[in-house]
Design an enzyme around this catalytic site. Structure first.
Site, PDB file in Angstrom:
ATOM      1  N   ASP A 171       0.841  -1.187   0.000  1.00  0.00           N
ATOM      2  CA  ASP A 171       0.000   0.000   0.000  1.00  0.00           C
ATOM      3  C   ASP A 171       0.881   1.245   0.000  1.00  0.00           C
ATOM      4  OD1 ASP A 171      -2.711   0.957  -0.001  1.00  0.00           O
ATOM      5  OD2 ASP A 171      -2.319   1.771   1.982  1.00  0.00           O
ATOM      6  N   HIS A 200      -3.533  14.384   0.789  1.00  0.00           N
ATOM      7  CA  HIS A 200      -3.652  13.553   1.994  1.00  0.00           C
ATOM      8  C   HIS A 200      -2.405  13.675   2.860  1.00  0.00           C
ATOM      9  CE1 HIS A 200      -4.580  10.166   4.581  1.00  0.00           C
ATOM     10  NE2 HIS A 200      -3.469   9.549   4.209  1.00  0.00           N
ATOM     11  N   GLU A 259      -9.986   4.325   4.441  1.00  0.00           N
ATOM     12  CA  GLU A 259      -9.111   4.998   3.482  1.00  0.00           C
ATOM     13  C   GLU A 259      -9.613   4.633   2.095  1.00  0.00           C
ATOM     14  OE1 GLU A 259      -4.945   4.448   4.111  1.00  0.00           O
ATOM     15  OE2 GLU A 259      -4.939   5.658   5.940  1.00  0.00           O
ATOM     16  N   GLU A 289      -9.320   4.182  -1.566  1.00  0.00           N
ATOM     17  CA  GLU A 289      -8.161   3.969  -2.421  1.00  0.00           C
ATOM     18  C   GLU A 289      -8.559   3.258  -3.713  1.00  0.00           C
ATOM     19  OE1 GLU A 289      -4.699   2.321  -0.626  1.00  0.00           O
ATOM     20  OE2 GLU A 289      -5.130   3.150   1.368  1.00  0.00           O
ATOM     21  N   ASP A 330      -8.791   0.614   2.670  1.00  0.00           N
ATOM     22  CA  ASP A 330      -7.726   0.218   3.586  1.00  0.00           C
ATOM     23  C   ASP A 330      -8.141   0.631   5.002  1.00  0.00           C
ATOM     24  OD1 ASP A 330      -5.246  -0.618   4.552  1.00  0.00           O
ATOM     25  OD2 ASP A 330      -4.320   1.324   4.202  1.00  0.00           O
ATOM     26  N   ARG A 378      -6.741   3.899  13.898  1.00  0.00           N
ATOM     27  CA  ARG A 378      -5.791   4.996  14.087  1.00  0.00           C
ATOM     28  C   ARG A 378      -5.132   4.983  15.461  1.00  0.00           C
ATOM     29  NH1 ARG A 378      -4.764   6.290   8.943  1.00  0.00           N
ATOM     30  NH2 ARG A 378      -6.610   7.007   7.820  1.00  0.00           N
ATOM     31  N   GLN A 409      -2.576   2.174  15.407  1.00  0.00           N
ATOM     32  CA  GLN A 409      -1.512   2.597  14.489  1.00  0.00           C
ATOM     33  C   GLN A 409      -0.592   3.627  15.140  1.00  0.00           C
ATOM     34  OE1 GLN A 409      -3.057   4.378  10.921  1.00  0.00           O
ATOM     35  NE2 GLN A 409      -1.046   4.722  10.008  1.00  0.00           N
ATOM     36  N   LYS A 435      -3.458  -1.863  10.558  1.00  0.00           N
ATOM     37  CA  LYS A 435      -3.890  -1.977   9.166  1.00  0.00           C
ATOM     38  C   LYS A 435      -4.223  -3.409   8.752  1.00  0.00           C
ATOM     39  CE  LYS A 435      -2.863   2.275   7.467  1.00  0.00           C
ATOM     40  NZ  LYS A 435      -3.723   3.115   6.612  1.00  0.00           N
ATOM     41  N   THR A 485      -8.640  -5.548   4.605  1.00  0.00           N
ATOM     42  CA  THR A 485      -8.590  -4.644   3.459  1.00  0.00           C
ATOM     43  C   THR A 485      -9.661  -5.105   2.495  1.00  0.00           C
ATOM     44  OG1 THR A 485      -6.190  -4.349   3.698  1.00  0.00           O
ATOM     45  CG2 THR A 485      -7.176  -3.716   1.591  1.00  0.00           C
ATOM     46  N   GLU A 524      -9.024  12.915   8.138  1.00  0.00           N
ATOM     47  CA  GLU A 524      -8.988  14.245   7.529  1.00  0.00           C
ATOM     48  C   GLU A 524     -10.346  14.936   7.603  1.00  0.00           C
ATOM     49  OE1 GLU A 524      -6.609  14.034   3.579  1.00  0.00           O
ATOM     50  OE2 GLU A 524      -7.324  12.013   4.036  1.00  0.00           O
TER      51      GLU A 524
END
Length: 404
Positions: free
Chosen positions: A117, A124, A191, A193, A225, A229, A232, A245, A249, A352
């Site tokens: 990834d 971003h 996420e 993607e 993904d 948080r 992480q 993560k 997925t 975000e």
């Protein structure tokens, strides 16, 4: 409506024809299918009935044999399937081999080999820098404009759209906590993607140059993904993402061949730093794709990220991840990284969109900073196609269920 009678302008018309793997109604056997409108063609059965030399590639429970066959076979098969669904002489033979999309079971379309990834959106990356390094002179890390940053993920937890996502548990430690605690993630994120699917392998020790991208990559799909948080944040210093993560997925059940997206090719954003020769795409064909994405939570659209803004292209990512001599395998999957545009509504993650939880989203069913149990997240997208028609990408949906 009969399968051949696709409404004009349908994003899954004969100009698209994405590939998947399905089980017909009442059967557990898997086979390759091609989507046309709201129907699925049994591609293997059609190939056998029409005497195609590629029947052995299509009458399989996975796309991997087709992926490995290479670009000439990909073009020949696509050309043949287009004829099967458009030429009236084939209608009597092919029509009984369609199944309503609503009645089939869709599966993970290919066996995933390795999963990588990336982190290719400047918008971003700058947002993340501003959130976590607000006092830094530059929101980008010093290497960001020189190479596509990425990490190796866990291929065994790549799941098909529609699979429930169990809230992950792990260690987390808030800045104010005296010690780490263990428990379910409380900052579960998405996420948005795009994933690229490798067909033709490469030998170890031989990098894949920019110009060989389309000789190795079969197609693309949407990818979510999922990211814990809080897990992480505690684990990723000094190394990269790991348990935050690797729990899941999600990818689409449909792989759109690159040949269906020729009209959507665009130049990437202007480069602001000189690139090393293996990444310099100034003399290559346009490497970006104009994909218009949408992110919804419980049916409410919260973001519309534009893939055309991605700084690093899929060809550059492929070149970079093999430049050290790493080999490709059939079924390798690599993600673009979170897709975010310059506007607030174009941000492809809740990190975000809520500015790390400080600015909650207002949804019809309440406020959100991060995902709650029961939330259903859906990614969808389309791209410009030939003659103004849209090319639809298969959606990716996942529902959050409580931690075990």
């Amino acid at each position: 409506m009969p399968p051949f009678d696709v409404p004009e302008g349908d994003p899954f018309g004969p100009h698209n024809l994405p590939y998947g793997v399905f089980s017909p109604p009442g059967s557990s056997e898997r086979t390759v299918g091609v989507r046309l409108g709201d129907h699925v063609l049994d591609a293997g059965a059609a190939a056998h009935a029409l005497g195609s030399p590629y029947a052995s590639l299509l009458a399989r429970p996975t796309l991997n044999p087709l992926l490995a066959a290479g670009r000439t076979a990909w073009s020949d098969v696509r050309r043949a399937i287009t004829a099967w669904v458009t030429v009236p002489a084939h209608r009597e033979t092919v029509e009984p081999l369609f199944h309503p999309l609503s009645e089939v079971t869709l599966h993970l379309p290919f066996e995933v080999a390795d999963y990588v990834d990336f982190y290719a959106s400047e918008n971003h990356a700058r947002n993340v820098g501003r959130i976590f390094r607000p006092d830094a002179p530059d929101s980008l890390t010093p290497n960001w404009k020189h190479l596509p940053i990425g990490y190796h993920g866990r291929s065994g937890t790549v799941v098909v759209s529609g699979t429930d996502v169990v809230r992950p548990a792990g260690q987390r430690k808030a800045p104010s906590d005296p010690a780490p605690v263990f428990g379910p993630s409380v900052r579960l994120d998405i996420e948005a993607e795009v994933g690229f699917v490798v067909g033709v392998p490469s030998p170890m020790g031989r990098p894949v140059p920019l110009g060989a991208f389309r000789d190795h990559v079969f197609g693309l799909c949407l990818l979510n993904d999922w990211s814990a948080r809080d897990i992480q944040a505690w684990e990723y210093v000094p190394l990269g993402p790991f348990l935050g993560k690797s729990f899941a997925t999600s990818v689409s059940a449909w792989i759109t061949p690159l040949d269906a997206l020729d009209a959507a090719r665009v130049a990437p954003p202007e480069r602001t730093h000189e690139l090393l020769p293996y990444l310099d795409d100034s003399d290559e064909e346009p490497g970006g794709y104009d994909l218009r994405m949408s992110v919804s939570i419980n049916g409410h659209v919260v973001a519309e990220p534009p893939f055309s803004t991605m700084y690093w292209t899929a060809a550059q990512q492929l070149a970079h991840m093999t430049v050290n001599g790493a080999s490709l395998r059939t079924g390798d999957l690599y993600g673009s990284g979170t897709v975010s545009g310059p506007a607030e509504r174009e941000r492809g993650s809740l990190l975000e969109l809520t500015w790390n939880g400080r600015e909650p989203l207002e949804l019809p069913d309440g406020k959100r900073t991060f995902l709650e149990d029961g939330d259903v997240v859906t990614l969808s997208a389309w791209a410009p196609g030939p003659d103004g028609v849209r090319v639809g990408l298969g959606e990716v949906t996942g529902r959050i269920v409580p931690a075990s």
